[in-house]
Design an enzyme around this catalytic site. Structure first.
Site, short mmCIF file in Angstrom:
data_model
loop_
_atom_site.label_atom_id
_atom_site.label_comp_id
_atom_site.label_asym_id
_atom_site.label_seq_id
_atom_site.Cartn_x
_atom_site.Cartn_y
_atom_site.Cartn_z
N ASP A 93 0.83 -1.20 0.00
CA ASP A 93 0.00 0.00 0.00
C ASP A 93 0.87 1.26 0.00
O ASP A 93 2.02 1.24 0.45
CB ASP A 93 -0.97 0.02 1.19
CG ASP A 93 -0.27 -0.01 2.54
OD1 ASP A 93 0.72 -0.75 2.69
OD2 ASP A 93 -0.70 0.72 3.46
N GLU A 124 -0.02 -1.13 5.87
CA GLU A 124 1.06 -0.59 6.71
C GLU A 124 0.90 0.90 6.93
O GLU A 124 1.17 1.40 8.03
CB GLU A 124 2.41 -0.88 6.04
CG GLU A 124 3.63 -0.55 6.92
CD GLU A 124 4.12 0.89 6.80
OE1 GLU A 124 4.96 1.31 7.62
OE2 GLU A 124 3.65 1.60 5.89
#
Length: 436
Positions: free
Chosen positions: A113, A176
């Site tokens: 991400d 994350e």
């Protein structure tokens, strides 16, 4: 030519492999839904699918798993758990290349991400443009460049005619950038290795630790009153300027930082832990003393300061006690002690330098890049949970971390290639390479 030199030669001759894989990943926008910028860019699953296809072509066994807050409820109160996070079309990806036997295993991990696209780009943020010695795009530094480097490092070993004795694993995670629930879920699934390398950007330095991060909001109450008129004592109804009281705390925080500069340093950290004010909000009207002031701050803590849950409650208590002590020096604040609203507690981790994995990673990396320093990461990475379950973990990745989250984010091709060689060297030493 040594075995390693053969691998390095393959990497040099096939630089387009790591460049094109990075471009492919950047062109699959994978903005974390937390940022909710534009639904068309929230495709973590598509980026994982692109990597999965590449890994399967390498002969790796792959599988998806989806974090689930209900299934992970036992981790409530521990790092990375958020009851309200959802993961439809947001899988973790795990891949394994089974070794021939007799060697130590290694996992390489990174997050797929990225943060929001943001403004002021002069390049296509999801174009992966190769201009000169740079690849541009959101995630080139943080951290698709690292994912590309670790993947191609393993492929280079294969293509050069070698196999690893130990299992080589790749685990790429979601979420994350919004707290780390992806890595929590990866560890909860039971994936384990004898060592882990996270390829967060370190500018090719070797990072055996990262700091924990606390975000908090200090709320200071005042009492409004006409700013142009003389005010009496607050005990008889006079106004109290919340900005003035906040200024008192700013002065005391400077004193606290001088203490922390001595008490919260680490031999592998370039700067000590500090408490920094990031936002200051106060006041309602130009003619009125501020009724309230809010100071949003970022404070860091070291792995040695973690509590039994792996978080920063000890440092939270230290800051709360400090705020209370300052309040006792002021008559108004003594009766109206400011409150802290805690926003984020991002965990940390450390691998000590007396551990064999630390020494192997350091020596293998510096064999390729003697200029690589052993230097901790000042911000958060996902290494905490790997360390918590007993996996020694270090961070090495391409790119200047200061470019992460910026417009026109880029990674230099030379650094990307050098990192690929460094990771190949580590794999060959830790897992042990033999001719196929």
């Amino acid at each position: 030519m040594s075995n390693k030199e053969k691998v390095y030669s393959w990497i040099d001759k096939n630089q387009e492999e790591v460049i094109e894989l990075l471009q492919k990943l950047v062109r699959e926008p994978s903005v974390n839904p937390y940022f909710d910028e534009d639904k068309q860019y929230m495709h973590e699953g598509q980026a994982q699918a692109a990597l999965k296809e590449y890994l399967e072509e390498m002969g790796m066994e792959t599988e998806y798993s989806y974090p689930d807050a209900k299934e992970l409820a036992e981790y409530e109160g521990k790092p990375g758990y958020y009851a309200d996070h959802t993961f439809e079309e947001r899988p973790n990806l795990f891949a394994k290349l089974k070794g021939t036997g007799g060697g130590k295993s290694m996992m390489m991990s990174g997050h797929i991400d990225v943060v929001q696209r943001g403004s002021k780009w002069t390049k296509d943020p999801f174009g992966g443009e190769h201009i000169g010695n740079r690849i541009y795009g959101r995630g080139t530094v943080d951290m698709k460049g690292g994912i590309a480097a670790m993947t191609v490092a393993l492929k280079a070993i294969q293509k050069s005619g070698f196999r690893l004795k130990g299992d080589a694993m790749i685990g790429t995670v979601v979420d994350e950038e919004a707290g780390g629930m992806g890595t929590l879920a990866l560890m909860a699934k039971g994936y384990r290795a004898d060592g882990c390398l996270i390829t967060e950007p370190t500018h090719l330095n070797i990072a055996p630790l990262c700091r924990g991060i606390l975000w908090g909001k200090l709320i200071i109450e005042g009492r409004s009153g006409h700013i142009e008129l003389k005010q009496g004592d607050f005990r008889t109804g006079g106004a109290v300027d919340a900005i003035d009281k906040a200024s008192l705390y700013l002065e005391h925080f400077r004193r606290l930082n001088k203490e922390w500069a001595v008490t919260k340093e680490h031999k592998y950290m370039p700067i000590p832990c500090q408490l920094h004010i990031a936002e200051f909000h106060a006041g309602e009207y130009p003619t009125t003393f501020a009724n309230r002031a809010e100071l949003t701050f970022d404070a860091q803590y070291l792995p040695a300061e973690k509590d039994e849950n792996g978080l920063g409650s000890k440092v939270k208590k230290e800051i709360e006690d400090f705020v209370y002590a300052v309040a006792q020096t002021d008559p108004w604040l003594k009766d109206n002690v400011p409150k802290i609203e805690w926003l984020i507690d991002a965990d940390c981790g450390e691998t000590l330098d007396d551990q064999p994995y630390f020494q192997t990673v350091r020596d293998s990396a510096q064999e390729v890049n003697p200029a690589a320093l052993v230097e901790g990461i000042c911000c958060h990475t996902d290494m905490g949970w790997f360390c918590n379950v007993g996996i020694p973990t270090l961070n090495i990745g391409p790119g200047d971390p200061r470019l992460a989250h910026q417009a026109d984010e880029f990674v230099e091709v030379e650094e990307l290639v050098t990192c690929t060689k460094m990771i190949a060297s580590i794999l060959m030493d830790w897992c042990e390479a033999e001719e196929a």
